[in-house]
Design a protein around this motif. Structure first.
Motif, PDB file in Angstrom:
ATOM      1  N   ASP A   1       0.857  -1.197   0.000  1.00  0.00           N
ATOM      2  CA  ASP A   1       0.000   0.000   0.000  1.00  0.00           C
ATOM      3  C   ASP A   1       0.888   1.241   0.000  1.00  0.00           C
ATOM      4  OD1 ASP A   1       0.211   1.322   2.818  1.00  0.00           O
ATOM      5  OD2 ASP A   1      -0.031  -0.813   3.273  1.00  0.00           O
ATOM      6  N   ASN A   2       0.310   2.335  -0.448  1.00  0.00           N
ATOM      7  CA  ASN A   2       1.033   3.613  -0.450  1.00  0.00           C
ATOM      8  C   ASN A   2       0.528   4.519   0.658  1.00  0.00           C
ATOM      9  OD1 ASN A   2      -1.469   4.230  -1.480  1.00  0.00           O
ATOM     10  ND2 ASN A   2      -0.713   5.578  -3.106  1.00  0.00           N
ATOM     11  N   GLY A   3       0.198   3.868   1.805  1.00  0.00           N
ATOM     12  CA  GLY A   3      -0.347   4.608   2.944  1.00  0.00           C
ATOM     13  C   GLY A   3       0.702   5.351   3.731  1.00  0.00           C
ATOM     14  N   VAL A   4       0.394   5.610   5.000  1.00  0.00           N
ATOM     15  CA  VAL A   4       1.262   6.452   5.828  1.00  0.00           C
ATOM     16  C   VAL A   4       2.532   5.736   6.278  1.00  0.00           C
ATOM     17  CG1 VAL A   4      -0.658   7.859   6.630  1.00  0.00           C
ATOM     18  CG2 VAL A   4      -0.028   5.805   7.919  1.00  0.00           C
ATOM     19  N   GLY A   5       2.531   4.404   6.236  1.00  0.00           N
ATOM     20  CA  GLY A   5       3.704   3.654   6.664  1.00  0.00           C
ATOM     21  C   GLY A   5       3.962   3.771   8.155  1.00  0.00           C
ATOM     22  N   PHE A   6       5.085   3.198   8.593  1.00  0.00           N
ATOM     23  CA  PHE A   6       5.430   3.274  10.014  1.00  0.00           C
ATOM     24  C   PHE A   6       6.921   2.991  10.193  1.00  0.00           C
ATOM     25  CE2 PHE A   6       3.903  -0.997   9.096  1.00  0.00           C
ATOM     26  CZ  PHE A   6       4.891  -1.821   9.637  1.00  0.00           C
ATOM     27  N   ASP A   7       7.423   3.288  11.386  1.00  0.00           N
ATOM     28  CA  ASP A   7       8.833   3.064  11.713  1.00  0.00           C
ATOM     29  C   ASP A   7       9.015   1.618  12.143  1.00  0.00           C
ATOM     30  OD1 ASP A   7      11.357   2.909  12.996  1.00  0.00           O
ATOM     31  OD2 ASP A   7      11.308   5.057  13.408  1.00  0.00           O
ATOM     32  N   LEU A   8       9.746   0.851  11.349  1.00  0.00           N
ATOM     33  CA  LEU A   8       9.932  -0.580  11.649  1.00  0.00           C
ATOM     34  C   LEU A   8      10.646  -0.809  12.970  1.00  0.00           C
ATOM     35  CD1 LEU A   8      10.814  -2.344   8.264  1.00  0.00           C
ATOM     36  CD2 LEU A   8       8.988  -2.939   9.848  1.00  0.00           C
ATOM     37  N   ALA A   9      11.613   0.036  13.299  1.00  0.00           N
ATOM     38  CA  ALA A   9      12.355  -0.133  14.556  1.00  0.00           C
ATOM     39  C   ALA A   9      11.432   0.000  15.757  1.00  0.00           C
ATOM     40  CB  ALA A   9      13.485   0.885  14.636  1.00  0.00           C
ATOM     41  N   LYS A  10      10.552   1.015  15.719  1.00  0.00           N
ATOM     42  CA  LYS A  10       9.596   1.193  16.814  1.00  0.00           C
ATOM     43  C   LYS A  10       8.590   0.052  16.844  1.00  0.00           C
ATOM     44  CE  LYS A  10       9.856   6.239  17.033  1.00  0.00           C
ATOM     45  NZ  LYS A  10       9.106   7.519  16.885  1.00  0.00           N
ATOM     46  N   TYR A  11       8.193  -0.388  15.650  1.00  0.00           N
ATOM     47  CA  TYR A  11       7.224  -1.491  15.572  1.00  0.00           C
ATOM     48  C   TYR A  11       7.805  -2.771  16.185  1.00  0.00           C
ATOM     49  CZ  TYR A  11       4.502  -5.273  13.504  1.00  0.00           C
ATOM     50  OH  TYR A  11       3.769  -6.416  13.322  1.00  0.00           O
ATOM     51  N   ASN A  12       9.047  -3.082  15.842  1.00  0.00           N
ATOM     52  CA  ASN A  12       9.682  -4.303  16.357  1.00  0.00           C
ATOM     53  C   ASN A  12       9.886  -4.242  17.864  1.00  0.00           C
ATOM     54  OD1 ASN A  12       9.843  -5.537  13.824  1.00  0.00           O
ATOM     55  ND2 ASN A  12      11.796  -4.544  13.355  1.00  0.00           N
ATOM     56  N   ALA A  13       9.978  -3.026  18.410  1.00  0.00           N
ATOM     57  CA  ALA A  13      10.180  -2.878  19.856  1.00  0.00           C
ATOM     58  C   ALA A  13       8.882  -2.971  20.635  1.00  0.00           C
ATOM     59  CB  ALA A  13      10.861  -1.535  20.147  1.00  0.00           C
ATOM     60  N   MET A  14       7.750  -2.962  19.923  1.00  0.00           N
ATOM     61  CA  MET A  14       6.449  -3.030  20.593  1.00  0.00           C
ATOM     62  C   MET A  14       6.220  -4.393  21.220  1.00  0.00           C
ATOM     63  SD  MET A  14       4.186  -1.119  17.681  1.00  0.00           S
ATOM     64  CE  MET A  14       2.642  -1.684  18.373  1.00  0.00           C
TER      65      MET A  14
END
Length: 440
Positions: free
Chosen positions: A381-394
């Protein structure tokens, strides 16, 4: 006969070294039959000590001198004393060889009591050279008047083990029963023969052979038990993984239904005819396909795509022109776990394109590619995306992470499958799923 003397010396020294090495191994090694190893270690230690001092007695036998005389008295004293406690060690090993629920200790207590009495009797009797004596001139060993009584007491201890073995034979591993019985019977026969044949350590030779057999069987039993436990653990891990799979499914199904019904609820006010149509589509989907979700088995890609399209119809009706879906299906003749694509597409809608400005429509792409021996599924998708580093730390339990985590769990149904997530704030998200294709 000096040749016989040195032959027995070397034989018993070798036997002593072997038994002591085995005892150290049994005490230090990690084992699933720990109590059996420890009791067998005690048995082997007694054998090692007994053989060592008997080897010393053989080596110095007939050598003149007062120092040698003292050595012979001490070595023979310890050797014979070990005979009082060896049957107790055999009895203990026998008890711990019985299946736990059928194990009793009464006979062990009886044999231990007889062994303690024998040890005390021996120390008192030998103070008067009643069991054996060493000629101070020739330094040769001679049996005492009480040697026969002493031998009878040892036989009484041994009889306790034989009785217990016989009673519990159905609850002891067959091979273990045979080797323990051989450890009891072989030295017993040798001891009886030795009463009539003087000058040969027949019982010690039998003990060397029997203790080696006993150790070999214990190691073999431990190895087989380890293998069986490894297989059991692997099976339990598989069962646990299947259970996790079912739990993941139980989480996904209400999650999907809640979101679908919530979207239809919004449409009931905005566009009742469309809401009615979507309810009909959803009910048809539930009637025909929801059963496959709970099985934990794979379904065809086409069926999973149909499930996803039902969801997309609901969301398109709710969000209008906020996003479009593009399809590029190169290959479709393969199976995947149920609810593999739909949660990822849902993430693309909820957390990707629908978070963009309404004036900037989003694009969701569902694509498949044929590789050599695998199929790649891509949801982008061409949406807002997210920070993978922060996501993996969740935390894994985070609601923002549970969708992808559940899909990863689903993919474990397929061996060697994998999923990769790529995202960048402001540029969108791409999820790649690689499915082994055994037909290629």
């Amino acid at each position: 006969m000096p040749e016989i003397k040195y032959f027995y010396t070397c034989l018993e020294l070798w036997g002593s070294f072997f038994a002591n090495a085995v005892a150290i191994y049994l005490y230090l090694s990690k084992s699933v039959i720990r109590k059996q190893y420890r009791t067998l270690g005690a048995l082997e230690l007694i054998v090692g000590v007994m053989l060592f001092f008997d080897a010393v007695a053989w080596f110095f036998r007939g050598v003149p001198g007062p120092v040698v005389h003292s050595i012979l008295i001490a070595s023979n004293y310890i050797t014979i004393l070990c005979n009082a406690f060896l049957p107790v060690a055999v009895m203990a090993y026998t008890v711990y060889s019985v299946e736990k629920e059928y194990r009793t200790h009464r006979m062990l207590m009886v044999v231990t009591g007889i062994g303690a009495f024998n040890g005390l009797f021996y120390m008192i009797a030998q103070s008067r050279n009643f069991i054996f004596s060493i000629d101070p001139v020739t330094n040769l060993y001679h049996r005492g008047a009480g040697f026969g009584i002493w031998s009878a007491l040892i036989l009484l201890e041994t009889a306790g083990t034989i009785v217990y073995l016989t009673i519990k034979r159905e609850h002891i591993e067959k091979r273990r029963f045979i080797v323990i019985m051989s450890f009891v019977i072989l030295p017993l026969i040798a001891s009886v023969l030795q009463i009539f044949i003087y000058g040969f350590s027949l019982s010690n030779i039998a003990i060397i052979i029997a203790s080696a057999i006993l150790f070999g069987q214990a190691v073999n039993s431990n190895t087989r038990t380890l293998v069986e436990q490894t297989i059991f653990i692997e099976n339990q891990e598989k069962i646990l993984e299947d259970l996790r799979t079912q739990i993941a499914l139980s989480q996904i199904k209400p999650h999907f239904l809640y979101n679908a019904l919530n979207s239809i609820y919004v449409l009931c006010d905005q566009d009742p005819p469309k809401a009615k149509k979507l309810i009909n589509n959803l009910s048809e989907y539930l009637r025909t396909d929801i059963g496959s979700i709970g099985t934990g088995k794979t379904i065809s890609f086409e069926k999973e795509l149909d499930h996803t399209n039902v969801y997309l119809e609901i969301e398109k009706a709710r969000f209008g022109d906020r996003f479009v879906v593009e399809y590029d299906i190169e290959v479709a003749d393969f199976n995947i776990p149920p609810l593999t694509i739909q949660p990822l597409v849902e993430n693309a809608v909820k957390h990707g394109v629908c978070k963009k400005s309404p004036s900037d429509p989003g694009v969701i792409t569902i694509r498949t590619e044929q590789g050599y021996g695998f199929v790649k599924i891509i949801i982008a998708d061409n949406g807002v995306g997210f920070d993978l580093a922060k996501y993996n730390a969740m935390d894994k339990s985070s609601t923002d992470k549970i969708g992808i985590a559940n899909v990863r769990d689903r993919l474990k149904i397929l061996e060697n499958s994998e999923m990769n997530v790529f995202s960048e704030p402001g540029k969108g998200t791409t999820v790649e799923i690689i499915i082994p294709n055994k037909d290629k």
